[in-house]
Design an enzyme around this catalytic site. Structure first.
Site, short mmCIF file in Angstrom:
data_model
loop_
_atom_site.label_atom_id
_atom_site.label_comp_id
_atom_site.label_asym_id
_atom_site.label_seq_id
_atom_site.Cartn_x
_atom_site.Cartn_y
_atom_site.Cartn_z
N GLU A 282 -96.33 48.94 -86.59
CA GLU A 282 -96.06 47.50 -86.65
C GLU A 282 -97.33 46.71 -86.97
O GLU A 282 -98.40 47.06 -86.48
CB GLU A 282 -95.50 47.02 -85.30
CG GLU A 282 -95.16 45.55 -85.25
CD GLU A 282 -94.69 45.10 -83.87
OE1 GLU A 282 -93.49 44.85 -83.70
OE2 GLU A 282 -95.54 44.99 -82.96
N TYR B 261 -95.00 39.35 -90.84
CA TYR B 261 -94.70 40.43 -89.89
C TYR B 261 -94.11 41.61 -90.66
O TYR B 261 -93.27 41.41 -91.55
CB TYR B 261 -93.68 39.95 -88.85
CG TYR B 261 -93.16 41.06 -87.95
CD1 TYR B 261 -93.79 41.33 -86.74
CD2 TYR B 261 -92.06 41.82 -88.33
CE1 TYR B 261 -93.32 42.37 -85.93
CE2 TYR B 261 -91.59 42.85 -87.52
CZ TYR B 261 -92.23 43.12 -86.32
OH TYR B 261 -91.77 44.12 -85.53
#
Ligand code: GDP
Ligand code: MN
Length: 387
Positions: free
Chosen positions: A189, A101
């Site tokens: 993101e 992530y």
């Protein structure tokens, strides 16, 4: 301005982040044709401005034409948390060894960009942050110095990225910062940032928000705004050039000047009410602007009462009153209005309103009084005349 996954990935690619190439399509036949060109296996991905598409059944692997057909048929038109899927993205399926992530957002309290990285990607990152916060590395970037390669490497190592790909992860973080900075993003993101069995680091998903106020600096991004998925009232306001943001409540708000409108929202909330919108009629609001604004506020069917909070500087209260009287003549609202006029020509404005004797218009002298009145009226309670 939020981007769809594939639009975000196209931005990523421009800045050297690795992504799979693919095609956005809006019919089953085009999906099948695209998959044929790309080569099997492919992944069929719903393009909507909401996360958790995988769990909702909006991301499916397809090994052959029959499977693409089946998945495209199911996903196109699917409802994902209130978002209808109109477009699917077809890309060559990646093999996945690990799911990481990475994200960068503006941390307003620190006044710095915040880089986050974790090797626990692919899942709900809020859960990682809550249950195992030590697995989510948080690193503030000095906006003047930027992100250095050493810093990026340090973040990758601190997050315990596999040693053989820390360089690849650092490259991805540097590219992500470049996206964030150069595209004027407020959020960039990647979840998941994958490592393939060949040890390639690649963005499998994207969530990008661009700063709408900086869009004039990026003519190439202007076509990315997804007007089909935009709130219809906000779209109309944009077309009419009105500063309007739709909110979840039932009290319509109009003020002049962004600061005054913001504090009006606060005061209404403090009085126990829930604003239905932000609307800044601007300085020098004339009768025509006011009419247009009333029309827009009332187009939201959730509105059960409206608060006009005008502090006259350049704006003349008598002109606002005239606008309101004209608007009432044309629109004939059925919900109560509370009107606070203060500042330039306020007495004249109040006199005009009193003379017009509009049904269901309640004057108020102060902001607090106005807020309390409108909250009571919105709840269907009767209020007395102004003191
Ligand atoms: P989200 O559910 O909206 O976040 O959509 P994602 O694009 O993140 O996809 C959800 C999940 O589907 C990912 O975490 C992967 O596990 C899986 N997935 C997506 N694309 C691929 C792919 O190309 N290959 C494989 N094996 N899995 C994929
Ligand atoms: Mn994802």
């Amino acid at each position: 301005m939020d981007l769809l996954e594939y639009q975000g990935k196209q931005l990523f690619a421009r800045h050297g982040l690795r992504v799979s190439s693919g095609k956005a399509v809006d019919s089953v036949e085009d999906a099948v044709a695209a998959a044929g060109e790309i080569g099997y296996p492919v992944v069929v991905k719903a393009q909507v401005l909401i996360g958790g598409r995988g769990k909702a059944g909006g991301v499916k692997l397809a090994a052959d034409e029959a499977e693409v057909r089946e998945h495209a048929q199911n996903i196109l038109g699917m409802d994902i948390k209130g978002h209808t899927v109109r477009t699917v993205w077809i890309e060559h399926a990646s093999d996945i060894a690990s799911e990481y992530y990475a994200s960068i957002l503006l941390d307003r309290s620190a006044k710095k960009p915040l880089l986050m990285f974790s090797i626990e990607g692919g899942v709900d990152i809020e859960e990682v942050a809550e249950k195992t916060p030590e697995k989510l590395i948080r690193h503030h970037i000095d906006p003047l110095a930027g992100l250095s390669r050493d810093e990026a490497l340090q973040v990758a190592r601190e997050g315990k990225a596999d040693e053989d790909i820390v360089e690849g992860v650092a490259d991805a973080l540097l590219a992500l910062y470049e996206v964030w900075l150069e595209e004027d993003a407020t959020l960039a993101e990647i979840n998941p940032l994958i490592v393939t069995p060949e040890r390639e680091v690649k963005a499998l998903d994207s969530k990008v928000s661009l700063d709408g106020n900086a869009l004039y600096r990026h003519p190439e991004n202007q076509s990315l705004s997804d007007s089909e998925n935009e709130d219809p009232l906000e779209r109309r306001a944009k077309e009419e050039g009105v500063q309007y943001v739709k909110l979840d409540g039932n009290i319509g708000i109009l003020g002049n000047g962004a600061g005054l409108v913001m504090s009006t929202l606060d005061v209404v909330a403090q009085a126990g009410g829930s604003p239905a919108n932000f609307l800044d009629a601007g300085g020098g609001s004339n009768a025509e602007t006011i009419k247009q604004a009333v029309d827009l506020i009332l187009a939201n069917t959730a509105v059960t009462a409206v608060l006009f909070n005008i502090f006259g500087g350049i704006t003349r209260c008598d002109e606002v009153a005239e606008g309101l009287i004209a608007a009432f003549g044309e629109i004939k609202p059925t919900v109560p209005f509370v009107v606070r006029l203060d500042g330039t020509n306020d007495e004249e404005g109040r006199r005009l309103l009193a003379e017009a004797d509009l049904p269901n218009v309640h004057p108020a002298k102060t902001m607090n009084e106005a807020a309390e009145k409108v909250v009571a009226l919105a709840a269907g309670e009767a209020v007395g005349a102004s003191a």
